[in-house]
Each structure stands twice: as C-alpha cells, then as structure tokens.
Design a protein around this motif. Structure first.
Motif, PDB file in Angstrom:
ATOM      1  N   SER A 191    -144.639 -74.881 -13.020  1.00 29.99           N
ATOM      2  CA  SER A 191    -143.575 -73.935 -13.358  1.00 29.99           C
ATOM      3  C   SER A 191    -144.099 -72.542 -13.705  1.00 29.99           C
ATOM      4  CB  SER A 191    -142.770 -74.469 -14.550  1.00 29.99           C
ATOM      5  OG  SER A 191    -143.536 -74.421 -15.740  1.00 29.99           O
ATOM      6  N   ALA A 192    -145.392 -72.405 -13.914  1.00 27.82           N
ATOM      7  CA  ALA A 192    -145.949 -71.122 -14.345  1.00 27.82           C
ATOM      8  C   ALA A 192    -146.065 -70.144 -13.187  1.00 27.82           C
ATOM      9  CB  ALA A 192    -147.319 -71.341 -14.981  1.00 27.82           C
ATOM     10  N   ASP A 193    -145.901 -68.869 -13.500  1.00 31.60           N
ATOM     11  CA  ASP A 193    -146.079 -67.804 -12.502  1.00 31.60           C
ATOM     12  C   ASP A 193    -147.544 -67.424 -12.352  1.00 31.60           C
ATOM     13  OD1 ASP A 193    -143.133 -67.129 -12.196  1.00 31.60           O
ATOM     14  OD2 ASP A 193    -143.426 -66.816 -14.345  1.00 31.60           O
ATOM     15  N   ALA A 194    -148.328 -67.658 -13.423  1.00 33.77           N
ATOM     16  CA  ALA A 194    -149.745 -67.271 -13.406  1.00 33.77           C
ATOM     17  C   ALA A 194    -150.563 -68.302 -14.182  1.00 33.77           C
ATOM     18  CB  ALA A 194    -149.941 -65.890 -14.011  1.00 33.77           C
ATOM     19  N   ILE A 195    -151.801 -68.506 -13.728  1.00 36.16           N
ATOM     20  CA  ILE A 195    -152.717 -69.473 -14.333  1.00 36.16           C
ATOM     21  C   ILE A 195    -153.967 -68.731 -14.776  1.00 36.16           C
ATOM     22  CG2 ILE A 195    -153.968 -71.637 -14.020  1.00 36.16           C
ATOM     23  CD1 ILE A 195    -150.939 -71.898 -13.565  1.00 36.16           C
ATOM     24  N   VAL A 196    -154.399 -68.954 -16.017  1.00 36.48           N
ATOM     25  CA  VAL A 196    -155.652 -68.394 -16.530  1.00 36.48           C
ATOM     26  C   VAL A 196    -156.548 -69.559 -16.940  1.00 36.48           C
ATOM     27  CG1 VAL A 196    -156.743 -66.862 -18.201  1.00 36.48           C
ATOM     28  CG2 VAL A 196    -154.434 -66.373 -17.393  1.00 36.48           C
ATOM     29  N   VAL A 197    -157.769 -69.601 -16.401  1.00 33.37           N
ATOM     30  CA  VAL A 197    -158.665 -70.737 -16.647  1.00 33.37           C
ATOM     31  C   VAL A 197    -159.987 -70.249 -17.221  1.00 33.37           C
ATOM     32  CG1 VAL A 197    -159.906 -72.682 -15.608  1.00 33.37           C
ATOM     33  CG2 VAL A 197    -157.633 -72.063 -14.766  1.00 33.37           C
ATOM     34  N   PHE A 198    -160.414 -70.894 -18.311  1.00 33.63           N
ATOM     35  CA  PHE A 198    -161.743 -70.682 -18.888  1.00 33.63           C
ATOM     36  C   PHE A 198    -162.508 -72.001 -18.778  1.00 33.63           C
ATOM     37  CE2 PHE A 198    -158.988 -67.690 -20.997  1.00 33.63           C
ATOM     38  CZ  PHE A 198    -159.753 -66.553 -21.176  1.00 33.63           C
ATOM     39  N   GLY A 199    -163.785 -71.940 -18.403  1.00 39.79           N
ATOM     40  CA  GLY A 199    -164.549 -73.178 -18.367  1.00 39.79           C
ATOM     41  C   GLY A 199    -165.672 -73.148 -17.364  1.00 39.79           C
ATOM     42  N   ARG A 200    -166.192 -74.313 -17.096  1.00 37.80           N
ATOM     43  CA  ARG A 200    -167.280 -74.439 -16.123  1.00 37.80           C
ATOM     44  C   ARG A 200    -166.756 -74.126 -14.715  1.00 37.80           C
ATOM     45  NH1 ARG A 200    -169.210 -80.439 -17.080  1.00 37.80           N
ATOM     46  NH2 ARG A 200    -166.953 -80.667 -16.838  1.00 37.80           N
TER      47      ARG A 200
END
Length: 369
Positions: A127-136
């Motif tokens: 459902s999100a318009d944007a995805i922000v990912v932190f990690g490996r």
C-alpha cells in the motif's frame, strides 16, 4: 497542515534527540529548502521556469529499519514527517524501545502519522507509495524485488568508513582524542564509524598506539560498555588472530573495551567492530589497490591535515561521499549527502502546470486527490 506548521511541531524534538544532528527550526527549514527550492512547494504550485510546479510527497512511506543504530531510523522518520507522509516502520526488536521513545516525544498531530509494525506486512508494504530500506546489501536486494514499478525505492546498504592520516609524523593529543571520539561513539557500529586508520609513516605507527591506548583507557574507565557474549567472542577472536600472525597488539585485557592492532595486509579487510581498530601502513602508491575491495562501499573519510589531490580523486572514484576532519565523523551536518544523495529529493515527485497562472487551491486539491 503546511510545511511550516510541521516544522514548528518538529523543532522541539531536535533538542531532545541531539544525535539527529539537527539543531531545530532553522535546520529543518534549510533541509526542506535545499530539497525543494522553497518551503511552500509542498503546499501549492510555485513559480518554475515559464510555468508552475508543485512537489508531491508520498502519502504513505514504508521504512525498513536496521538493527544497528536507532539514529538512522529516527532521521528517516523525521524526514517522512517533514514531508507530511504517513509512516509505517518495520523496526527490529532491538530498536523498538528507542523508536517508541522517539515516537512518544512527537506532538499528537504528528504521532497519528506513525505506526510501528510488529513484523513485515505484505499489505502495508504494497500500500505504500515509497519504500526506504536500511541494512545489508542482501536486505536491500530482497526488498527491491518486492517493489512495484510505480513505488519509489530508496536504499542505504552496507558502507565502510575509515581514517586517513597520510604522512602525518607527529600525532598530537588533540588528534588522538578526535580519533577516540570517532571510534567509541556508537561502539564502532555505524556506517560512519572508522574500521581502520591508514598511515604512510612507520614513525607514526610507532608513536600513535601508546597515545591512543592512554586515551582509550581513560574513556573506558569513565564510560564502560557491558559486553554481550557474542561481542566478547568476536573481540577475543580478533586478538587471537593478531597474536598468531605476530601483529603488534595493544588491548585492555578482560575489560574488552578497546583493541589496537598494527597489521600488514595486501588489501583492506573489515574489523569486527566493538572498538577493534586496525592501524594499517599503506604507501601512497599502493593505496588504490589496497582500497579496491571497498569500491562502491566507501562512506566517510576522516582526515588530518592536507589531503593530496591524487588521494582525493582516488577516494571519490571509489565512491566516498564525505570527507571530514578527525573527530567529526559521527556528527555530519544537517544537509549531509547521505551516500551522496541530497536529503528528501528521492522521495519527491513533481507536477508541472503550464500557463500564466497556477490553478486555484480547490481545483488543485480536486486534481491531486
């Protein structure tokens, strides 16, 4: 709620969480202005070229947070709230307490825009318009494959920072305190924490460890860190390997608060963290090949003194995005280009309106809803 109103509500939060590196209202205004050109671009059409443009923020942001440091999650949420987006936080268990504390400090009007998820939610992600990912890097690749083509995707993967002192010959106590500050803050767990210290001078390598050991011992006495069993095992393993290879070693024994190792390797190898700092002698002519494993993964370079142009060019070609003075690695400025990106820009899309006059506000609302 307008952008200026959100800034007023978020400003008091900055003083409660100085780790954000944002002092308050003026820094928030500068952050938004640097990304949009002007503060009101999210609120309506503003002059642009021969027409008008309006910035459109994601209605819903899905954040995948890392388990290392809470500050990256706090900053990501702050930016989402600054844009006026709803924020869904996939937060690792070890960081939930810190994120709850941050959310409780938000004013009620903005707290309504935040939800901490117990685990990954396919429905919320979709459902999100944007995805922000932190990690490996593996985490980044996994979530990238799950994205729809129309979803904005912003990722902060694995990065490595280091200290470069070059041909420095006489380390001062001021310099040593700066190195210790960079090393000990966040227990060497963040992407801005130095994993090694590169020197060209044999003489400096002989002088520096004793000074570092003295300051590190005092820091450990004043601010000791309890070690979990898995952390203790990693530190002991690093020390055992150093002894087996005959590398000079300085450490604090069973305290496990700090370790200094002078090593001789043909190429960079990472540290286990937890204040295990490698001192590497790397002649300038070998610096490129020595740093080759870090291509595309370099983040910040802490430096002392003048950096030759050839060394600067090498750092930039390998992907480094920040050069700063020793002692400031953990405190980037508010407008820091994280991984080389201008903050907020990648979360915004623009709508252009061609004509002598912008649409009226009611008409705009109807068009964009």
């Amino acid at each position: 709620m307008t952008a200026s109103e959100r800034i007023e509500r978020l400003a008091p939060l900055c003083s409660l969480f100085p780790e954000l590196g944002i002092s308050g209202r003026e820094d928030l205004r500068r952050l938004l202005t640097a990304a949009l050109g002007r503060l009101d671009a999210l609120d309506g059409f503003v002059p642009y070229g021969r027409g008008w443009s309006r910035a459109i923020a994601p209605q819903r942001l899905y954040h995948v947070l890392a388990g290392t440091l809470p500050v990256s999650g706090w900053r990501s949420l702050l930016e989402g709230l600054l844009l006026g987006s709803e924020n869904l936080l996939q937060c690792p268990e070890e960081q939930k307490g810190a994120m709850v504390r941050f959310c409780q400090a938000l004013p009620p009007a903005l707290r309504k825009l935040v939800r901490i998820l117990p685990s990954y939610s396919e429905d919320d992600f979709t459902s999100a318009d944007a995805i922000v990912v932190f990690g490996r890097d593996e985490t980044v690749r996994l979530f990238r494959t799950r994205c729809r083509k129309d979803q904005l995707f912003l990722a902060y993967g694995h990065r490595v920072s280091l200290l470069w002192l070059g041909a420095l010959r006489r380390p001062t106590i001021h310099l040593v305190k700066g190195i210790v500050r960079d090393l000990t803050e966040y227990d060497q767990a963040g992407c801005l924490s130095p994993q090694c210290l590169i020197l060209e001078s044999e003489a400096t390598i002989l002088r520096l460890p004793a000074l570092l050991a003295r300051v590190l011992s005092e820091t450990a006495r004043l601010h000791p860190i309890p070690r979990r069993p898995e952390e203790a095992a990693k530190i002991r393993e690093a020390r055992t390997v150093a002894r087996a290879l005959g590398w000079p070693l300085w450490e604090d024994g069973d305290g496990l608060q700090w370790t200094l190792i002078v090593r001789d390797l043909p190429q960079f190898q990472p540290t286990c963290g937890h204040r295990v700092l490698y001192l590497d002698k790397v002649p300038r002519e070998r610096l490129g090949s020595w740093l080759a494993p870090l291509r595309g993964h370099l983040s910040a370079i802490g430096v002392a003194g003048r950096v030759p142009l050839s060394v600067q060019k090498l750092f930039w070609s390998l992907g480094a995005s920040r050069c700063c003075g020793v002692g400031t690695m953990q405190s980037p400025p508010p407008l820091w280009h994280h991984d080389g990106r201008t903050p907020l820009v990648d979360l915004i899309r623009w709508v252009d309106w061609e004509g002598p006059h912008p649409p009226k506000s009611r008409e705009t609302t109807r068009l964009l809803s």
